[in-house]
Design a protein around this motif. Structure first.
Motif, mmCIF file in Angstrom:
data_model
loop_
_atom_site.group_PDB
_atom_site.id
_atom_site.type_symbol
_atom_site.label_atom_id
_atom_site.label_comp_id
_atom_site.label_asym_id
_atom_site.label_seq_id
_atom_site.Cartn_x
_atom_site.Cartn_y
_atom_site.Cartn_z
ATOM 1 N N SER A 171 -27.628 -108.982 19.098
ATOM 2 C CA SER A 171 -27.147 -109.034 17.744
ATOM 3 C C SER A 171 -26.089 -107.661 17.847
ATOM 4 C CB SER A 171 -27.976 -108.788 16.619
ATOM 5 O OG SER A 171 -28.778 -107.665 17.019
ATOM 6 N N LEU A 172 -25.026 -107.641 17.292
ATOM 7 C CA LEU A 172 -24.171 -106.680 17.267
ATOM 8 C C LEU A 172 -24.095 -105.886 16.035
ATOM 9 C CD1 LEU A 172 -21.201 -108.820 18.866
ATOM 10 C CD2 LEU A 172 -22.927 -107.475 20.074
ATOM 11 N N ASP A 173 -24.424 -104.590 15.944
ATOM 12 C CA ASP A 173 -24.401 -103.816 14.955
ATOM 13 C C ASP A 173 -22.995 -103.045 14.810
ATOM 14 O OD1 ASP A 173 -24.568 -101.851 12.805
ATOM 15 O OD2 ASP A 173 -26.204 -100.491 14.033
ATOM 16 N N SER A 174 -22.532 -103.812 13.463
ATOM 17 C CA SER A 174 -20.959 -103.410 13.338
ATOM 18 C C SER A 174 -20.810 -102.540 12.121
ATOM 19 C CB SER A 174 -20.214 -104.743 13.300
ATOM 20 O OG SER A 174 -20.494 -105.526 12.369
ATOM 21 N N VAL A 180 -24.427 -107.467 12.797
ATOM 22 C CA VAL A 180 -25.559 -106.934 11.936
ATOM 23 C C VAL A 180 -24.887 -105.738 10.972
ATOM 24 C CG1 VAL A 180 -27.581 -105.298 11.860
ATOM 25 C CG2 VAL A 180 -27.384 -107.112 13.461
ATOM 26 N N SER A 181 -24.898 -105.862 9.748
ATOM 27 C CA SER A 181 -24.347 -105.126 8.797
ATOM 28 C C SER A 181 -23.013 -104.824 8.893
ATOM 29 C CB SER A 181 -25.313 -103.646 8.816
ATOM 30 O OG SER A 181 -26.474 -103.859 8.677
ATOM 31 N N PRO A 182 -22.237 -105.819 8.826
ATOM 32 C CA PRO A 182 -20.675 -105.652 9.104
ATOM 33 C C PRO A 182 -19.963 -104.549 8.134
ATOM 34 C CG PRO A 182 -21.060 -107.621 8.403
ATOM 35 C CD PRO A 182 -22.488 -107.224 8.764
ATOM 36 N N SER A 183 -18.976 -103.660 8.731
ATOM 37 C CA SER A 183 -18.563 -102.750 7.684
ATOM 38 C C SER A 183 -17.558 -103.501 6.891
ATOM 39 C CB SER A 183 -17.866 -101.643 8.663
ATOM 40 O OG SER A 183 -16.837 -102.302 9.333
ATOM 41 N N GLU A 184 -17.014 -102.948 5.940
ATOM 42 C CA GLU A 184 -15.818 -103.554 5.297
ATOM 43 C C GLU A 184 -14.729 -103.973 5.952
ATOM 44 O OE1 GLU A 184 -15.853 -104.860 1.983
ATOM 45 O OE2 GLU A 184 -18.125 -104.346 2.358
ATOM 46 N N GLN A 185 -14.534 -103.005 6.990
ATOM 47 C CA GLN A 185 -13.332 -103.361 7.880
ATOM 48 C C GLN A 185 -13.465 -104.292 8.812
ATOM 49 O OE1 GLN A 185 -14.693 -100.530 7.135
ATOM 50 N NE2 GLN A 185 -13.234 -98.781 6.622
ATOM 51 N N VAL A 186 -14.693 -104.546 9.118
ATOM 52 C CA VAL A 186 -14.957 -105.719 9.855
ATOM 53 C C VAL A 186 -14.786 -107.107 9.095
ATOM 54 C CG1 VAL A 186 -16.702 -107.113 11.335
ATOM 55 C CG2 VAL A 186 -16.410 -104.818 11.598
ATOM 56 N N LYS A 187 -15.301 -107.004 7.784
ATOM 57 C CA LYS A 187 -15.160 -108.320 7.076
ATOM 58 C C LYS A 187 -13.780 -108.561 6.756
ATOM 59 C CE LYS A 187 -19.432 -107.239 4.717
ATOM 60 N NZ LYS A 187 -20.157 -106.601 3.284
ATOM 61 N N PHE A 205 -17.698 -116.985 9.904
ATOM 62 C CA PHE A 205 -18.436 -116.423 10.971
ATOM 63 C C PHE A 205 -19.179 -115.259 10.263
ATOM 64 C CE2 PHE A 205 -15.421 -118.511 13.840
ATOM 65 C CZ PHE A 205 -16.256 -119.245 14.390
ATOM 66 N N LEU A 206 -18.944 -115.030 9.299
ATOM 67 C CA LEU A 206 -19.834 -113.796 8.727
ATOM 68 C C LEU A 206 -20.359 -114.215 7.315
ATOM 69 C CD1 LEU A 206 -16.968 -111.045 8.537
ATOM 70 C CD2 LEU A 206 -18.985 -111.016 9.953
ATOM 71 N N SER A 207 -20.842 -115.825 7.274
ATOM 72 C CA SER A 207 -21.223 -116.230 6.272
ATOM 73 C C SER A 207 -22.641 -115.507 5.649
ATOM 74 C CB SER A 207 -21.346 -117.684 6.162
ATOM 75 O OG SER A 207 -22.222 -118.071 7.380
ATOM 76 N N GLU A 208 -23.512 -115.375 6.602
ATOM 77 C CA GLU A 208 -24.680 -114.571 6.280
ATOM 78 C C GLU A 208 -24.813 -113.416 7.116
ATOM 79 O OE1 GLU A 208 -28.281 -116.710 6.198
ATOM 80 O OE2 GLU A 208 -27.329 -118.720 5.967
ATOM 81 N N PRO A 209 -24.204 -112.185 6.578
ATOM 82 C CA PRO A 209 -24.641 -110.865 7.259
ATOM 83 C C PRO A 209 -25.879 -110.557 7.500
ATOM 84 C CG PRO A 209 -23.153 -110.640 5.429
ATOM 85 C CD PRO A 209 -23.722 -112.007 5.335
ATOM 86 N N LEU A 259 -30.266 -104.871 9.818
ATOM 87 C CA LEU A 259 -30.875 -104.085 11.117
ATOM 88 C C LEU A 259 -32.530 -104.356 10.632
ATOM 89 C CD1 LEU A 259 -29.286 -100.777 11.939
ATOM 90 C CD2 LEU A 259 -29.326 -103.006 13.057
ATOM 91 N N PRO A 260 -33.318 -104.799 11.650
ATOM 92 C CA PRO A 260 -34.789 -104.914 11.412
ATOM 93 C C PRO A 260 -35.365 -103.546 11.028
ATOM 94 C CG PRO A 260 -34.050 -105.387 13.730
ATOM 95 C CD PRO A 260 -32.804 -105.291 13.004
#
Length: 105
Positions: free
Chosen positions: A51-54, A76-83, A94-98, A101-102
């Motif tokens: 997984s990629l923590d963004s 994982v937890s995409p930032s607003e800039q990533v979204k 591809f961001l339908s279900e962000p 982090l476990p």
């Protein structure tokens, strides 16, 4: 480019999964290193996945976005800039279900 880090986290009911913490800036200069980090993480993670923590990403350029999408790794937890970048490039599905982090116990 700020160095990205590889960290191992445990998901409930599954073996260890590799979580790659992405750097703050994913521009063209970062593309080669990003691809290498994802490949290395996939080798380490094996069948358990990557997984990629963004959450800390402030900028995503087109080339790095292509690498992220092509990797098939969940963000994982995409930032607003990533979204925003995914939306602008027409890859928002591809961001339908962000993911989040476990929680380590």
């Amino acid at each position: 480019m700020a160095a990205a880090s590889l960290s191992t986290s445990i998901e409930s009911g599954a073996g260890p999964a590799v979580c790659v913490t992405l750097p703050e800036r994913l521009d063209t200069a970062a593309a080669f290193a990003l691809k290498g980090m994802i490949e290395q993480a996939k080798e380490q993670g094996g069948a358990n996945g990557v997984s990629l923590d963004s959450s800390g990403v402030a900028y995503v350029g087109g080339l790095c976005l292509q690498i992220l999408v092509a990797s098939g790794c969940p963000l994982v937890s995409p930032s607003e800039q990533v979204k925003e970048a995914y939306s602008l490039f027409g890859t928002g599905e591809f961001l339908s279900e962000p993911l989040t982090l476990p929680v380590e116990q």
